[in-house]
Design an enzyme around this catalytic site. Structure first.
Site, mmCIF file in Angstrom:
data_model
loop_
_atom_site.group_PDB
_atom_site.id
_atom_site.type_symbol
_atom_site.label_atom_id
_atom_site.label_comp_id
_atom_site.label_asym_id
_atom_site.label_seq_id
_atom_site.Cartn_x
_atom_site.Cartn_y
_atom_site.Cartn_z
ATOM 1 N N ASN A 253 -20.532 -37.256 -1.336
ATOM 2 C CA ASN A 253 -19.753 -36.736 -0.339
ATOM 3 C C ASN A 253 -20.170 -35.065 -0.578
ATOM 4 O O ASN A 253 -20.298 -34.461 -1.228
ATOM 5 C CB ASN A 253 -18.351 -37.259 -0.097
ATOM 6 N N HIS B 169 -18.181 -38.906 8.951
ATOM 7 C CA HIS B 169 -18.336 -37.761 7.863
ATOM 8 C C HIS B 169 -19.235 -39.410 6.230
ATOM 9 O O HIS B 169 -18.469 -39.969 6.871
ATOM 10 C CB HIS B 169 -17.034 -37.692 7.429
ATOM 11 N N CYS C 72 -15.063 -31.534 5.765
ATOM 12 C CA CYS C 72 -15.367 -32.952 6.302
ATOM 13 C C CYS C 72 -15.710 -32.758 8.019
ATOM 14 O O CYS C 72 -16.419 -33.000 7.734
ATOM 15 C CB CYS C 72 -14.939 -33.373 5.061
#
Length: 340
Positions: free
Chosen positions: A282, A252, A120
């Site tokens: 995500n 993020h 990430c």
């Protein structure tokens, strides 16, 4: 944390690719599952995710993104000196995705190509590393590819992660330019967080076990609120910017509630804070450039934009960059659902 700067390197374009399949977080109709998913959706803001087919890989999506990006930029492929592929889900343990992509794109044998294993925070680290290396190379163009097929890393009954993670890839073109804004990076790591976000299976310690991603969401949340405001504030201070100076903040895209809490702690307004994971999920290292393409395409194609970008996650690992993007030559999303 480390503060570092890059001069005379700029982003020329971004192309992101979304896979065809859509998984709705409300598909399970059992009463208990529905109640659980309603709580997850309310806290994360993720209603659905884009996922790849079983035979589709991050390299497949990366090739689509790069071919489109190079076509729009009309770059001479012999001028590309560097390819870095940031992924935690490569096609093979070896060879890496970057070197396969170099061949598939028909790039010169003098091209430097290698992979980076990061999640990430991967876009920020990848942008820093690609920019630093490119500034010292004789030819002036590079490709950074970021993304994962995380949906291949867990079973669907693992709700702690299956309701959150989607698949995507972004390709970013960088070039050396004399007159462009300095990029200021703030980078950090803390390996004490390794047990809380981990893929324990399939590596050297457990080679014969099926992948099953583990995440302790509370530990991720605590880590993020502890480290990221400091990273952001330090980065802004070294850039000489105040929060009010930035046009947009793109962090993020992990969790809507988390991003809003971070925005409050940093002092980011609702108008500055970009949240775009609701129908995507995500998407690991692709999430920041994907959010730029999804939410800011019209802005980035037509005007200079002051951006604060911050990625954080597995490791623990985190990075922030403050930069001014000149109008991009390409900025788009290729949605394989609508293009097939």
């Amino acid at each position: 944390m480390t503060i570092t700067t890059v001069n005379k390197v700029s982003i020329a374009g971004i192309v992101s690719v979304l896979p065809e399949s859509i998984c709705e977080n409300t598909d399970d109709t059992s009463e208990l599952a529905s109640q659980e998913m309603a709580r997850i959706v309310a806290s994360t803001g993720i209603h659905s995710r884009r996922v790849t087919a079983a035979e589709q890989t991050v390299l497949d999506l990366g090739l689509i993104a790069c071919e489109s990006l190079l076509g729009e930029l009309a770059w001479d492929r012999d001028d590309i000196s560097l390819v870095i592929f940031v992924t935690q889900t490569p096609d093979y343990p070896l060879p890496g995705n970057a070197i396969q992509l170099q061949h598939q794109l028909g790039l010169s044998k003098s091209t430097i190509a290698f992979d980076v294993n990061l999640g990430c925070s991967g876009f920020i680290y990848g942008l820093w590393q690609t920019s630093q290396l490119l500034s010292g190379l004789p030819t002036g163009k590079a490709l950074l590819i970021v993304g994962d097929t995380t949906s291949h890393q867990y079973s669907e009954n693992n709700r702690a992660v299956s309701s959150l993670f989607g698949d995507a890839v972004s390709a970013i073109a960088l070039e050396k330019i004399e007159n462009c804004d300095e990029m200021v990076f703030s980078l950090g790591s803390d390996g004490a967080g390794a047990p809380y976000l981990i893929q324990p299976n399939g590596g050297a310690r457990k080679p014969n076990c099926a992948p099953e991603l583990f995440m302790d969401g509370m530990q991720v949340f605590v880590f993020t609120l502890r480290e990221i405001p400091t990273s952001v504030n330090t980065c802004l201070a070294h850039k000489g910017w105040r929060v009010d100076d930035i046009d947009y903040c793109v962090m993020h895209q992990a969790n809507e509630m988390m991003l809003k809490r971070l925005g409050d702690k940093i002092g980011i307004s609702q108008e500055q804070l970009i949240i775009s994971m609701g129908e995507i999920g995500n998407t690991s290292s692709a999430s920041i450039p994907l959010a730029l393409c999804v939410s800011l395409q019209a802005v980035l194609l037509h005007q200079p934009t002051k951006l604060l970008l911050s990625g954080f996650g597995v490791g623990w690992s985190w990075g922030t960059v403050a930069l001014t993007l000149q109008p991009l030559k390409s900025c788009k999303v290729i949605d394989l659902k609508t293009s097939t």
